[in-house]
Enzyme design. Structure first.
Site, PDB file in Angstrom:
ATOM      1  N   ASP A 212       0.828  -1.199   0.000  1.00  0.00           N
ATOM      2  CA  ASP A 212       0.000   0.000   0.000  1.00  0.00           C
ATOM      3  C   ASP A 212       0.870   1.260   0.000  1.00  0.00           C
ATOM      4  O   ASP A 212       1.918   1.300   0.657  1.00  0.00           O
ATOM      5  CB  ASP A 212      -0.875  -0.017   1.272  1.00  0.00           C
ATOM      6  CG  ASP A 212      -1.790   1.186   1.377  1.00  0.00           C
ATOM      7  OD1 ASP A 212      -2.735   1.283   0.574  1.00  0.00           O
ATOM      8  OD2 ASP A 212      -1.549   2.046   2.254  1.00  0.00           O
ATOM      9  N   GLU A 248       1.584  -0.401  -4.929  1.00  0.00           N
ATOM     10  CA  GLU A 248       0.556   0.568  -5.317  1.00  0.00           C
ATOM     11  C   GLU A 248       1.214   1.926  -5.569  1.00  0.00           C
ATOM     12  O   GLU A 248       1.589   2.624  -4.630  1.00  0.00           O
ATOM     13  CB  GLU A 248      -0.514   0.722  -4.220  1.00  0.00           C
ATOM     14  CG  GLU A 248      -1.700   1.533  -4.693  1.00  0.00           C
ATOM     15  CD  GLU A 248      -2.118   2.670  -3.768  1.00  0.00           C
ATOM     16  OE1 GLU A 248      -3.141   3.306  -4.058  1.00  0.00           O
ATOM     17  OE2 GLU A 248      -1.422   2.942  -2.763  1.00  0.00           O
TER      18      GLU A 248
HETATM   19  C1  AAO Z   1      -8.667   8.952   6.204  1.00  0.00           C
HETATM   20  C2  AAO Z   1      -9.523  10.176   5.961  1.00  0.00           C
HETATM   21  C3  AAO Z   1      -8.656  11.406   5.814  1.00  0.00           C
HETATM   22  C4  AAO Z   1      -7.773  11.574   7.052  1.00  0.00           C
HETATM   23  C5  AAO Z   1      -6.965  10.305   7.251  1.00  0.00           C
HETATM   24  C6  AAO Z   1      -6.138  10.339   8.525  1.00  0.00           C
HETATM   25  O1  AAO Z   1     -10.300   9.971   4.798  1.00  0.00           O
HETATM   26  O2  AAO Z   1      -9.478  12.545   5.657  1.00  0.00           O
HETATM   27  O3  AAO Z   1      -6.897  12.657   6.867  1.00  0.00           O
HETATM   28  O4  AAO Z   1      -7.851   9.185   7.343  1.00  0.00           O
HETATM   29  O5  AAO Z   1      -6.928  10.579   9.624  1.00  0.00           O
HETATM   30  C7  AAO Z   1      -7.617   5.229   2.605  1.00  0.00           C
HETATM   31  C8  AAO Z   1      -8.580   6.334   2.235  1.00  0.00           C
HETATM   32  C9  AAO Z   1      -8.225   7.654   2.919  1.00  0.00           C
HETATM   33  C10 AAO Z   1      -8.116   7.430   4.414  1.00  0.00           C
HETATM   34  C11 AAO Z   1      -6.994   6.419   4.623  1.00  0.00           C
HETATM   35  C12 AAO Z   1      -6.707   6.131   6.083  1.00  0.00           C
HETATM   36  O6  AAO Z   1      -8.569   6.498   0.832  1.00  0.00           O
HETATM   37  O7  AAO Z   1      -9.273   8.573   2.648  1.00  0.00           O
HETATM   38  O8  AAO Z   1      -7.816   8.651   5.067  1.00  0.00           O
HETATM   39  O9  AAO Z   1      -7.401   5.176   4.008  1.00  0.00           O
HETATM   40  O10 AAO Z   1      -7.848   5.734   6.734  1.00  0.00           O
HETATM   41  C13 AAO Z   1      -3.062   8.803  -2.724  1.00  0.00           C
HETATM   42  C14 AAO Z   1      -1.958   7.776  -2.481  1.00  0.00           C
HETATM   43  C15 AAO Z   1      -2.447   6.348  -2.580  1.00  0.00           C
HETATM   44  C16 AAO Z   1      -3.739   6.135  -1.773  1.00  0.00           C
HETATM   45  C17 AAO Z   1      -4.763   7.145  -2.278  1.00  0.00           C
HETATM   46  C18 AAO Z   1      -6.098   7.020  -1.568  1.00  0.00           C
HETATM   47  O11 AAO Z   1      -0.889   7.981  -3.388  1.00  0.00           O
HETATM   48  O12 AAO Z   1      -1.432   5.515  -2.070  1.00  0.00           O
HETATM   49  O13 AAO Z   1      -4.255   8.474  -2.063  1.00  0.00           O
HETATM   50  N1  AAO Z   1      -4.193   4.752  -1.853  1.00  0.00           N
HETATM   51  C19 AAO Z   1      -3.870   3.792  -0.753  1.00  0.00           C
HETATM   52  C20 AAO Z   1      -5.053   2.910  -0.420  1.00  0.00           C
HETATM   53  C21 AAO Z   1      -6.137   3.729   0.255  1.00  0.00           C
HETATM   54  C22 AAO Z   1      -5.638   4.251   1.594  1.00  0.00           C
HETATM   55  C23 AAO Z   1      -4.208   4.593   1.585  1.00  0.00           C
HETATM   56  C24 AAO Z   1      -3.386   4.416   0.505  1.00  0.00           C
HETATM   57  C25 AAO Z   1      -3.597   4.982   2.862  1.00  0.00           C
HETATM   58  O14 AAO Z   1      -5.482   2.252  -1.568  1.00  0.00           O
HETATM   59  O15 AAO Z   1      -7.328   2.990   0.431  1.00  0.00           O
HETATM   60  O16 AAO Z   1      -6.372   5.439   1.962  1.00  0.00           O
HETATM   61  O17 AAO Z   1      -3.232   3.770   3.503  1.00  0.00           O
HETATM   62  C26 AAO Z   1      -3.258  12.156  -6.786  1.00  0.00           C
HETATM   63  C27 AAO Z   1      -1.983  11.357  -6.582  1.00  0.00           C
HETATM   64  C28 AAO Z   1      -2.241  10.039  -5.920  1.00  0.00           C
HETATM   65  C29 AAO Z   1      -3.083  10.204  -4.666  1.00  0.00           C
HETATM   66  C30 AAO Z   1      -4.398  10.919  -5.081  1.00  0.00           C
HETATM   67  C31 AAO Z   1      -5.348  11.091  -3.902  1.00  0.00           C
HETATM   68  O18 AAO Z   1      -4.022  11.522  -7.827  1.00  0.00           O
HETATM   69  O19 AAO Z   1      -1.377  11.114  -7.822  1.00  0.00           O
HETATM   70  O20 AAO Z   1      -1.005   9.448  -5.558  1.00  0.00           O
HETATM   71  O21 AAO Z   1      -3.364   8.918  -4.130  1.00  0.00           O
HETATM   72  O22 AAO Z   1      -4.044  12.188  -5.614  1.00  0.00           O
HETATM   73  O23 AAO Z   1      -4.763  11.920  -2.958  1.00  0.00           O
HETATM   74  C32 AAO Z   1      -6.305  12.975 -11.005  1.00  0.00           C
HETATM   75  C33 AAO Z   1      -4.796  12.905 -11.127  1.00  0.00           C
HETATM   76  C34 AAO Z   1      -4.245  11.932 -10.115  1.00  0.00           C
HETATM   77  C35 AAO Z   1      -4.609  12.433  -8.770  1.00  0.00           C
HETATM   78  C36 AAO Z   1      -6.122  12.458  -8.727  1.00  0.00           C
HETATM   79  C37 AAO Z   1      -6.674  12.908  -7.409  1.00  0.00           C
HETATM   80  O24 AAO Z   1      -6.922  11.754 -11.364  1.00  0.00           O
HETATM   81  O25 AAO Z   1      -4.465  12.483 -12.420  1.00  0.00           O
HETATM   82  O26 AAO Z   1      -2.849  11.792 -10.206  1.00  0.00           O
HETATM   83  O27 AAO Z   1      -6.636  13.328  -9.714  1.00  0.00           O
HETATM   84  O28 AAO Z   1      -6.284  14.221  -7.174  1.00  0.00           O
END
Ligand code: AAO
Length: 511
Positions: A212, A248
């Site tokens: 992850d 990932e």
């Molecule tokens: C939760 C709460 C948060 C709080 C946090 C801590 O929701 O508000 O701050 O707790 O209290 C999952 C949930 C999160 C959650 C977290 C922990 O999705 O909401 O936070 O559990 O409970 C990035 C990472 C990627 C990640 C993804 C969700 O790079 O690794 O965010 N995926 C994994 C898991 C996921 C998990 C985590 C990681 C954490 O699969 O389930 O989170 O363990 C850009 C970047 C990406 C980035 C995205 C979103 O993407 O490139 O790297 O992913 O932003 O931030 C276009 C662009 C694209 C961009 C996208 C979104 O499509 O082309 O590049 O827009 O802007």
């Protein structure tokens, strides 16, 4: 020379790119949020008999219990310790699952959350799934144990301590992803704690890991951890087998971190795959299926032998992560089945099928305000996956992997796995067809008019059962029959209003 050749062969077969699927199996399924007892049963009653190669399971370790909102799925991405103790079950249940799945040739891949612990805003003593104490404000996680020395606080240069710009690789790796306490994976102590956790799972018999948030870890830190891992358990795997690794990394281009930095460690998730395929099937941005002729590297994707591919994942099916509104999911079932069918028929990448649960999706100002909903549950306890008489799932579980069209395309992929991409045809619009050597052939009609044409299938003469509209049962076909003549040609008709406007045949669907 001979020795070198043998050595490179061994390295190829046993390296971290190999998913160690049982002979002839070529796809796996993410049973998102399932309980271990249900996965064990599913391996025996369904996945083994239908040729699925493996299961990605939700994070098995102890996590934060989030009460507001009430027990969201994402609490499992906030580790508190590495005890095997979660909503999916305890360690005994986990071991029983791994045993029973391996015994029917279905591998278990663990979602390993090793980049961080819980969010910095969690409260000391808030509950955790196994009752371990923790205090985020002084970085105290006695269940591991971790303390202030084990986090990246001093290395992060942003004012907030969180990642503020994806244009800066150092902050992407050293700062907190959404407030999640970032582990100092450059220290031998943290690497050892993480490797101990993973080795515990390897010794139980898992075949590999999804890492992850790999984008948020330095590739060399990941490598140092992987170097500490044991070989796989020889009860089920060849001596010297290395754990399968897929990282990932969301790389749609235009950021400081790119997928290729991670190829040395293992496979990498190819997020362009589902985003682009969604566009094509939805006919957005001027895309059409005819353009899929050079799908794969020809579309700027990573090398096929490094790619882990999927149509949707647990994040982007609900608006988390990346891909946005182009992503197809079970909510768009007709197009979704075609996209998954295309993926499973096409040779590119190692394929993952998504298996979801229902949630009360509700859009407000363009975003789904219910996208936090956890799995079907009774007061927080995850519900059993019940099986209906028609073999679909009950209790709110969607079970896309049990949909006939998807299950039969997994079998198609297994039948054609060694065969080359062949006999492409298109109408310069959204009617396309292709085969895999002389073992399988698939035809799609995503145009608004009927498809009616004769095509070269590459298959031996005979009558074949279309595995999309039906099944071959006791030598008969419950769906459409396709007649291939002695030259390999067959006549196809697909109405644009068909329930599933695609047809797939393969040598084992011959009647
Ligand atoms: C939760 C709460 C948060 C709080 C946090 C801590 O929701 O508000 O701050 O707790 O209290 C999952 C949930 C999160 C959650 C977290 C922990 O999705 O909401 O936070 O559990 O409970 C990035 C990472 C990627 C990640 C993804 C969700 O790079 O690794 O965010 N995926 C994994 C898991 C996921 C998990 C985590 C990681 C954490 O699969 O389930 O989170 O363990 C850009 C970047 C990406 C980035 C995205 C979103 O993407 O490139 O790297 O992913 O932003 O931030 C276009 C662009 C694209 C961009 C996208 C979104 O499509 O082309 O590049 O827009 O802007």
């Amino acid at each position: 020379m001979k020795f070198l050749l043998l050595l490179s062969l061994v390295a190829f077969c046993w390296a971290q790119y190999d998913p160690h699927t049982y002979y002839g199996r070529s796809a796996f399924v993410h049973l998102f949020e399932w309980r271990w007892v249900d996965i064990a049963k599913e391996c025996e009653r369904y996945l083994g008999p239908n040729g699925f190669g493996g299961v990605q399971v939700s994070p098995p370790n102890e996590n934060l219990v989030v009460e507001s909102p009430s027990r969201p799925w994402w609490e499992r991405y906030q580790p508190i310790s590495y005890k095997i103790c979660s909503r999916s079950g305890n360690e005994d249940e986990f071991k029983d699952m791994v045993n029973r799945c391996n015994n029917v040739g279905v591998r278990i891949y663990v979602d390993a959350v090793i980049n961080h612990m819980c969010g910095v805003t969690a409260e000391a003593g808030q509950s955790s799934t196994c009752g371990s104490y923790f205090n985020p404000s002084n970085r105290d996680f006695p269940g591991v144990p971790y303390s202030g020395f084990d986090f990246n606080d001093a290395k992060c240069t942003t004012d907030s301590g969180d990642i503020e710009s994806y244009a800066d690789a150092a902050q992407v790796r050293n700062c907190r992803l959404s407030g999640l306490l970032d582990l100092a994976l450059d220290t031998d102590y943290v690497r050892t704690m993480v490797a101990d956790y993973m080795n515990h799972l390897i010794d139980i018999g898992v075949a590999g890991f999804r890492l992850d948030a790999s984008k948020h870890m330095w590739p060399e830190d990941i490598k140092a951890i992987l170097d500490k891992l044991n070989n796989l358990n020889t009860q089920w795997f060849d001596e010297g087998s290395r754990p399968f690794i897929f990282q990932e990394v969301i790389d749609l281009g235009g950021e400081a971190v790119s997928s290729s930095e991670y190829f040395g460690n293992g496979r990498v998730t190819e997020f362009k795959y589902g985003a682009k395929l969604g566009n094509v099937m939805r006919k957005l941005d001027g895309e059409k299926m005819a353009y899929l002729k050079n799908w794969g590297e020809g579309w700027g994707f990573m090398p096929s032998d490094r790619a882990l591919v999927f149509v949707d994942n647990h994040d982007n099916q609900r608006g988390h992560g990346a891909g946005g509104s182009s992503i197809l999911t079970f909510w768009d079932a007709r197009l979704y089945k075609m996209a998954v069918g295309f993926m499973l028929a096409h040779p590119y990448g190692f394929t993952r099928v998504m298996s979801s649960y229902y949630w009360p999706r509700y859009f407000q100002d363009g975003s789904d305000i219910n996208n936090w909903f956890g799995p079907p549950n009774d007061n927080g306890a995850t519900k059993e996956v019940t099986i209906n008489s028609d073999s679909t799932c009950g209790n709110g579980w969607i079970c896309e992997h049990r949909w006939r069209q998807i299950r039969n395309m997994v079998a198609f992929r297994n039948v054609v796995s060694t065969q080359p991409f062949a006999n492409w045809w298109d109408n310069d619009s959204n009617q396309v067809a292709f085969g895999r050597g002389n073992k399988g052939f698939i035809v799609f009609n995503n145009d608004d008019w009927d498809l009616s044409t004769t095509l070269q299938t590459g298959l031996p003469a005979g009558t074949y059962c279309d595995v999309i509209s039906g099944d071959k049962i006791d030598g008969n076909c419950t769906g459409t029959k396709v007649y291939v003549d002695s030259n390999g040609n067959a006549q196809f008709f697909i109405s644009s209003s068909a329930e599933d406007p695609f047809i797939a045949i393969h040598t084992e669907s011959k009647i």
